[in-house]
Each structure stands twice: as structure tokens, then as C-alpha cells.
Scaffold this motif. Structure first.
Motif, PDB file in Angstrom:
ATOM      1  N   TRP A 143       0.841  -1.193   0.000  1.00 36.40           N
ATOM      2  CA  TRP A 143       0.000   0.000   0.000  1.00 36.40           C
ATOM      3  C   TRP A 143       0.872   1.237   0.000  1.00 36.40           C
ATOM      4  O   TRP A 143       2.037   1.204   0.405  1.00 36.40           O
ATOM      5  N   LYS A 144       0.303   2.337  -0.470  1.00 38.40           N
ATOM      6  CA  LYS A 144       0.944   3.651  -0.377  1.00 38.40           C
ATOM      7  C   LYS A 144      -0.134   4.719  -0.228  1.00 38.40           C
ATOM      8  O   LYS A 144      -1.242   4.578  -0.747  1.00 38.40           O
ATOM      9  N   TYR A 145       0.237   5.765   0.489  1.00 36.47           N
ATOM     10  CA  TYR A 145      -0.608   6.951   0.583  1.00 36.47           C
ATOM     11  C   TYR A 145       0.132   8.076  -0.125  1.00 36.47           C
ATOM     12  O   TYR A 145       1.169   8.545   0.349  1.00 36.47           O
ATOM     13  N   TYR A 146      -0.387   8.489  -1.287  1.00 40.69           N
ATOM     14  CA  TYR A 146       0.229   9.541  -2.098  1.00 40.69           C
ATOM     15  C   TYR A 146      -0.393  10.888  -1.713  1.00 40.69           C
ATOM     16  O   TYR A 146      -1.602  11.086  -1.867  1.00 40.69           O
ATOM     17  N   ALA A 147       0.441  11.811  -1.229  1.00 38.25           N
ATOM     18  CA  ALA A 147      -0.067  13.097  -0.743  1.00 38.25           C
ATOM     19  C   ALA A 147       1.045  14.137  -0.810  1.00 38.25           C
ATOM     20  O   ALA A 147       2.237  13.797  -0.821  1.00 38.25           O
ATOM     21  N   PRO A 148       0.692  15.422  -0.827  1.00 40.53           N
ATOM     22  CA  PRO A 148       1.726  16.456  -0.762  1.00 40.53           C
ATOM     23  C   PRO A 148       2.567  16.302   0.496  1.00 40.53           C
ATOM     24  O   PRO A 148       2.031  16.014   1.576  1.00 40.53           O
ATOM     25  N   LEU A 176       2.470   0.391  -9.061  1.00 46.17           N
ATOM     26  CA  LEU A 176       1.409   0.684  -8.110  1.00 46.17           C
ATOM     27  C   LEU A 176       1.306  -0.429  -7.067  1.00 46.17           C
ATOM     28  O   LEU A 176       1.407  -1.616  -7.395  1.00 46.17           O
ATOM     29  N   PRO A 177       1.088  -0.070  -5.812  1.00 44.50           N
ATOM     30  CA  PRO A 177       0.839  -1.089  -4.793  1.00 44.50           C
ATOM     31  C   PRO A 177      -0.558  -1.671  -4.958  1.00 44.50           C
ATOM     32  O   PRO A 177      -1.337  -1.236  -5.819  1.00 44.50           O
ATOM     33  N   ALA A 178      -0.899  -2.610  -4.107  1.00 44.13           N
ATOM     34  CA  ALA A 178      -2.230  -3.201  -4.170  1.00 44.13           C
ATOM     35  C   ALA A 178      -3.308  -2.158  -3.866  1.00 44.13           C
ATOM     36  O   ALA A 178      -4.364  -2.141  -4.514  1.00 44.13           O
ATOM     37  N   VAL A 179      -3.060  -1.296  -2.895  1.00 46.16           N
ATOM     38  CA  VAL A 179      -4.022  -0.252  -2.529  1.00 46.16           C
ATOM     39  C   VAL A 179      -3.299   1.081  -2.470  1.00 46.16           C
ATOM     40  O   VAL A 179      -2.236   1.201  -1.839  1.00 46.16           O
ATOM     41  N   SER A 180      -3.877   2.077  -3.145  1.00 43.81           N
ATOM     42  CA  SER A 180      -3.319   3.438  -3.153  1.00 43.81           C
ATOM     43  C   SER A 180      -4.386   4.419  -2.727  1.00 43.81           C
ATOM     44  O   SER A 180      -5.549   4.299  -3.113  1.00 43.81           O
ATOM     45  N   TRP A 181      -3.985   5.392  -1.920  1.00 43.66           N
ATOM     46  CA  TRP A 181      -4.783   6.595  -1.708  1.00 43.66           C
ATOM     47  C   TRP A 181      -4.062   7.727  -2.423  1.00 43.66           C
ATOM     48  O   TRP A 181      -2.824   7.814  -2.386  1.00 43.66           O
ATOM     49  N   LEU A 182      -4.810   8.621  -3.057  1.00 43.79           N
ATOM     50  CA  LEU A 182      -4.220   9.740  -3.778  1.00 43.79           C
ATOM     51  C   LEU A 182      -4.980  11.009  -3.472  1.00 43.79           C
ATOM     52  O   LEU A 182      -6.182  11.118  -3.749  1.00 43.79           O
ATOM     53  N   VAL A 183      -4.293  11.973  -2.866  1.00 46.84           N
ATOM     54  CA  VAL A 183      -4.840  13.311  -2.633  1.00 46.84           C
ATOM     55  C   VAL A 183      -3.815  14.310  -3.149  1.00 46.84           C
ATOM     56  O   VAL A 183      -2.648  13.975  -3.360  1.00 46.84           O
ATOM     57  N   THR A 184      -4.258  15.542  -3.359  1.00 42.92           N
ATOM     58  CA  THR A 184      -3.337  16.547  -3.880  1.00 42.92           C
ATOM     59  C   THR A 184      -3.638  17.901  -3.255  1.00 42.92           C
ATOM     60  O   THR A 184      -4.594  18.045  -2.480  1.00 42.92           O
ATOM     61  N   GLY A 185      -2.829  18.902  -3.601  1.00 44.08           N
ATOM     62  CA  GLY A 185      -2.998  20.240  -3.052  1.00 44.08           C
ATOM     63  C   GLY A 185      -4.193  20.962  -3.628  1.00 44.08           C
ATOM     64  O   GLY A 185      -4.784  20.549  -4.632  1.00 44.08           O
ATOM     65  N   ASN A 186      -4.547  22.080  -3.001  1.00 42.77           N
ATOM     66  CA  ASN A 186      -5.772  22.791  -3.357  1.00 42.77           C
ATOM     67  C   ASN A 186      -5.853  23.162  -4.826  1.00 42.77           C
ATOM     68  O   ASN A 186      -6.916  23.122  -5.437  1.00 42.77           O
ATOM     69  N   ALA A 187      -4.735  23.534  -5.441  1.00 46.26           N
ATOM     70  CA  ALA A 187      -4.759  24.040  -6.811  1.00 46.26           C
ATOM     71  C   ALA A 187      -5.299  23.015  -7.800  1.00 46.26           C
ATOM     72  O   ALA A 187      -5.807  23.390  -8.865  1.00 46.26           O
ATOM     73  N   HIS A 188      -5.182  21.726  -7.469  1.00 47.23           N
ATOM     74  CA  HIS A 188      -5.652  20.677  -8.376  1.00 47.23           C
ATOM     75  C   HIS A 188      -6.710  19.781  -7.738  1.00 47.23           C
ATOM     76  O   HIS A 188      -7.021  18.716  -8.268  1.00 47.23           O
ATOM     77  N   SER A 189      -7.267  20.200  -6.614  1.00 47.66           N
ATOM     78  CA  SER A 189      -8.163  19.328  -5.847  1.00 47.66           C
ATOM     79  C   SER A 189      -9.637  19.594  -6.098  1.00 47.66           C
ATOM     80  O   SER A 189     -10.482  18.887  -5.546  1.00 47.66           O
ATOM     81  N   ASP A 190      -9.975  20.604  -6.896  1.00 45.05           N
ATOM     82  CA  ASP A 190     -11.349  21.082  -7.124  1.00 45.05           C
ATOM     83  C   ASP A 190     -11.878  21.886  -5.940  1.00 45.05           C
ATOM     84  O   ASP A 190     -13.051  22.276  -5.920  1.00 45.05           O
TER      85      ASP A 190
END
Length: 549
Positions: free
Chosen positions: A255-260, A303-317
Motif C-alpha cells: 500500500w501507499k498513501y500519495y499526498a503532498p 502501483l501497490p495493491a491499494v493506493s490513496w491519492l490526494v493533492t494540493g488545493n490548486a488541483h483538488s477542485d
């Protein structure tokens, strides 16, 4: 393991843990049979069978033949602050609305939404309660939902404005009965996306806007509700309760948590920063990585089996930032999966964390004292998505857990994921796998944004000039923004540095300096008008307020 997990809420005690189901495991770990029974869910939509899950018989053609075991990669992409009606209210066949009711009973149309909002809307726990208004769904113009009659909360996108999101909905699965897990804002709902609970948290922390978890400033606090007593206490936003990441780690599943990263905008959405036993262990340094790494990992087949992906405000809607820019970023991430070697074994869930203050017409069901919250969009993108299907099944964030729990034989975490409906109606593992739908990014128009959105001057003696206040004009869009005119009306004067085009790619900005010189006593309203080449919104007005004395 490099940490010792504490299987209880550190802040609200065993009573809350029992209510929310932290201890809801059979002998500590559910067996596969028990887990599969829970995957079917007490609401009884579709059960998981040994041969795989299917909403319908095979459609013919090539069959994957492996059932749910064909899913080797699950991606949770969590974006920010939109309702179903705000994005898909006019989508054909969906349960959407194109008008809404205000607190006065007035029915107003949902007008075209701007890519960039002039302000963020209130979306705290208290505002959610006001907007929902005991299920009447008519309070969205309260708080900041309508200022000077602009009904900003009652706005809506369409296919022309968000073509890529609509294409995903047309080609894959759109869920129109998906609810945020908690009646409140981003922070507690993000906790639900990793743990199927919030530990009783109901609001955003009062700490820095860029840091919300265990790295919060000293004195940082967040509202925590005991669902048994209803009592709210203020606690430091650093907790210990089990997460899906823990279940994966225990099972030896990647698993990985992708975040700023820390110090970057959007670090507050790096939710595992709020889980003490992860933040202060080598799990953090090994498995919490930069959001900029996701696309390269996907393209390289890493990619790992499970990924979370969040990003910064400019691209987050997230308002006020450009939805166009956010949609293009989403397309980049999805394209990377589709163009990488793991597409045929992946399901991507794209959802939004909370309603953001925008109108939605469907009252959220009451699952427990904390939720559900208002509807948010959900897109399910996979080779096994039922093409063009609109799911009307009631989902929440915990529904997404059930797929990962079933695919990787993981235990149930809380009563929420035990009881949530699975996404079985949206997937067909007997169909011919769908081909990738690689999309082009679309051109984003220049999008002006003003800080502040209103200028208030302190009382000023007649005939004297106030201290200067500065308004910043920024371009949150894609194209170049040209300011063609700036004019102050009333007893106000301005000078500005807006003489050159403002680049969109670098979010260029300029300054407008305003002073107030009252000529009489009493209130002295005025305006600052800014003309630009922004399509559909070439002239914007900033209210000026001052009093002569």
C-alpha cells in the motif's frame, strides 16, 4: 511490526469505540467466510460468491474468469468539496436537480458554476446541519451560501464545463446515491476514507490550514463528539485507531498513501499524519509518499495493491481554485493508470470528500449520530465497470473498503464497513474488459480570483485619507489573464500593478492598492470594478465599505 497498535480511540474512550465498532471483529480477525458475509451487507443487495461478484450474467465475448481476484490494484482518489448536483445534477438518467429551494422557500435555478469561486463556502459541521435543515435541504443560502443575492451555493457544472468527468461517467460508472460518511467537513471525512470512522471527530482542526494531524502546532485542537452522550470535547488531532493501511500491513499486502509532503499545500489532506502509530513509525517514511509520484508509479507498473491519492488545493477542485485545472490533473492520473501495465487489474474510485457548502436535493440517510453527510459524486473506473451504468445503490466511503477487503481477504474494521452496501452492482467480472479511455486535457480559461473578496475600512475622519489596503488579483486558470481596467467608485482611490498579463501556469498575480477619503459622516459604500478577458465573467466587482466620522 515496528509499532504497537492501540485498538481504541485515544480521546473518547472505549464507549465510543464500542459504538463505532472498533472492536467489531470476531476473535480479533474475521475469517474469509465471515468477511464475505459482511461484504454482502445487511442491506442485502448482492452477495460475494466464491466464483466472483457479478451484477448480471456474462455479456458474452471474452471472460476474465477470475472473479474479484482479477482486481490486484485499488486506487482511492479523494478530491475536494463538491455535491452530486453541483457536478452531475443535469446528467441524463441520474437522480439530479437543476433547481433548489432556499431557506425562505424560494425555488431558484442552479446557474452555471464558475471554474473559480469568488469565495469558499461554509462547510463545517454546524453549516452542514443548517444546509440539511432536518432533511428539508433548504438551508444552503445561509451562512456564506448567498452573499448579496448571488446564490453561489446554488450553482452547477455541465458537460461543457467538465467534459472529462462526464466522459468517465458515460463510459464507466457514475453513482448517484453516494454520500459522504460524516455530516461535516474535510478532515473527519478523510479519516473515514482510511479507517471507516473518524474517532468521533466532527470538524476541521483549528491549527494551520496546511497541517492538521500529529504535526499540528502546539495548541491545535479539533472537536470530538462522544456519540453516546453527544458531548463535544476539544482534543489534539493525533489519534490511534485501526486503519485499512494497518490491515494491509498485517496481511503483507502493499500500500501507499500519495499526498503532498510536509510544508506543501495540501499536506493537511495527508490523513495518515493523524494516526499516531503510523506517523511516528517507519510506516510513514516507507509508505507515505509524494502525490507527484503516483503517475510515474502507474506508468512503470509500480502501483501497490491499494493506493490513496490526494493533492494540493490548486488541483483538488477545492474552491476557490479552478475546477478546470483540477479536472485536468485528474485526467493525468487516470491516463497514467490506463497507459501503464496494471490497467487490466485495477479499479479507480474517484470521489469528493464533502459537500463543500453546495446545494444537493437528496436528504442524507441517518446511519448513526455522525452521518451520513450530503451526497458527493463517485466515479468507478475499471475494465470491469458496467459501461454507462448509473448506480442508484446507497454507498458511502466504507462501501469502497468492502471491495479491497474482499479482494485481499482483509478483516472488517468498524460497523460502518460491516453494514455499508458493496459496489457489486457496478462491476461485472464476466464481461469483456473495457479498453482504456485516454483523454486529452482541455484548455482552461483565465480565471481571476481576488483576495480579499470585500474591503472594509475602519472609521475615518472626514477629509482625511485612510491607510492603504491591498487587494491581490490572481489567475487561477490556464490561459493568460489580461486586466484591461481597474476603477474605484465612491470616496475611494486606487493604484495598481496590473499592467502586464498574468500567466495561468504560474498563477500570476498583481496588486491593487485602495484608500478611503470620506467626504461626509456616515456609511460610505463604494465599489472596485476590475475588467479582464475572463470568458463569461469579464467584469467583477469588489464591494468597498467605510464610514466617515
Amino acid at each position: 511490526m515496528p509499532y504497537k497498535r492501540v485498538a481504541a480511540f485515544a480521546v473518547v474512550g472505549a464507549a465510543v469505540a464500542t459504538v463505532l465498532g472498533v472492536y467489531g471483529r470476531q476473535g480479533g480477525v474475521l475469517g474469509l467466510a465471515a468477511m464475505r458475509g459482511a461484504f454482502g451487507g445487511p442491506r442485502g443487495t448482492v452477495s460475494l460468491h466464491a466464483a466472483g461478484i457479478s451484477r448480471r450474467p456474462a455479456a458474452g465475448g471474452q471472460s476474465g474468469g477470475g472473479g474479484i481476484q482479477q482486481i490486484q490494484h485499488v486506487v482511492f482518489m479523494v478530491k475536494e468539496n463538491r455535491t452530486f448536483d453541483n457536478y452531475f445534477g443535469s446528467f441524463p438518467g441520474a437522480n439530479g436537480a437543476t433547481s433548489g429551494t432556499t431557506s425562505s422557500g424560494l425555488v431558484v435555478p442552479l446557474t452555471p458554476a464558475p471554474y473559480s469561486m469568488p469565495r469558499d463556502l461554509c462547510h463545517y459541521w454546524q453549516c452542514a446541519k443548517a444546509d440539511i435543515d432536518n432533511g428539508k435541504m433548504n438551508g444552503f443560502d445561509t451562512y456564506e451560501g448567498s452573499v448579496n443575492g448571488d446564490y453561489l451555493a446554488y450553482t452547477q457544472f455541465n458537460q461543457t464545463l467538465i467534459p472529462s468527468y462526464w466522459t468517465y461517467a458515460q463510459k464507466f460508472v457514475l453513482a448517484d446515491n453516494f454520500f459522504s460518511s460524516l455530516t461535516g467537513p474535510s478532515y473527519p471525512n478523510h479519516l473515514y476514507t482510511v479507517a471507516a470512522q473518524s474517532g468521533g471527530v466532527v470538524n476541521n482542526p483549528n491549527s494551520s490550514a496546511t497541517t492538521w494531524g500529529c504535526d499540528s502546532d502546539e495548541g491545535g485542537e479539533v472537536n470530538v463528539m462522544n456519540p453516546v452522550t453527544g458531548k463535544v470535547t476539544n482534543e489534539f488531532p493525533c489519534f490511534d485507531f485501526p486503519t485499512l493501511a494497518d490491515s494491509l500491513q498485517d496481511a503483507g499486502i502493499s500500500w501507499k498513501y500519495y499526498a503532498p509532503p510536509q510544508g506543501q499545500p495540501g499536506y493537511n489532506f495527508s490523513t495518515l499524519d493523524s494516526i499516531r502509530h503510523i506517523r511516528f513509525s517507519d510506516l510513514w517514511t516507507q509508505y507515505v509518499v509524494s502525490d507527484t509520484q503516483f503517475a510515474s508509479d502507474a506508468l512503470a507498473g509500480n502501483l501497490p495493491a491499494v493506493s490513496w491519492l490526494v493533492t494540493g488545493n490548486a488541483h483538488s477542485d477545492h474552491p476557490p481554485f479552478s475546477v478546470c485545472e483540477g479536472e485536468n490533473w485528474t485526467v493525468q492520473q487516470v491516463n497514467a493508470v490506463m497507459q501503464g501495465p496494471d490497467w487490466n487489474s485495477t479499479v479507480i474510485f474517484i470521489t469528493w470528500d464533502d459537500w463543500g457548502g453546495f446545494y444537493d436535493h437528496v436528504p442524507p440517510p441517518a446511519e448513526d449520530e455522525l452521518g451520513l453527510g450530503p451526497r458527493v459524486p463517485l466515479l468507478i473506473i475499471s475494465p470491469y465497470s458496467v459501461p454507462g451504468y448509473i448506480s442508484h445503490t446507497q454507498y458511502e466511503f466504507a462501501s469502497l473498503f468492502k471491495l479491497a477487503e474482499a479482494a485481499f481477504n482483509l478483516p472488517i474494521l468498524t460497523t460502518r464497513d460491516a453494514q455499508a452496501n458493496p459496489v457489486t452492482d457496478s462491476l461485472d467480472f464476466n464481461q469483456t474488459p473495457l479498453a482504456p479511455v485516454v483523454l486529452a486535457q482541455h484548455a482552461c480559461p483565465p480565471t481571476p480570483y481576488f483576495t480579499p473578496v470585500m474591503m472594509n475600512f475602519a472609521p475615518q475622519s472626514v477629509g482625511t485619507t485612510s491607510a492603504t489596503q491591498v487587494l491581490t488579483v490572481s489567475n487561477l486558470g490556464g490561459g493568460s489573464l489580461t486586466i484591461s481596467g481597474v476603477a474605484a467608485v465612491g470616496n475611494y482611490a486606487q493604484t495598481n500593478t496590473c499592467t502586464k498579463p498574468l500567466a495561468g501556469a504560474t498563477h500570476g498575480s498583481c496588486k491593487v492598492s485602495v484608500t478611503f477619503t470620506p467626504q461626509s459622516t456616515g456609511p460610505q459604500p463604494g465599489t472596485l470594478t476590475i475588467d479582464s478577458n475572463a470568458p463569461g465573467n469579464p467584469q467583477q466587482v469588489v464591494p468597498l465599505r467605510g464610514t466617515g466620522q
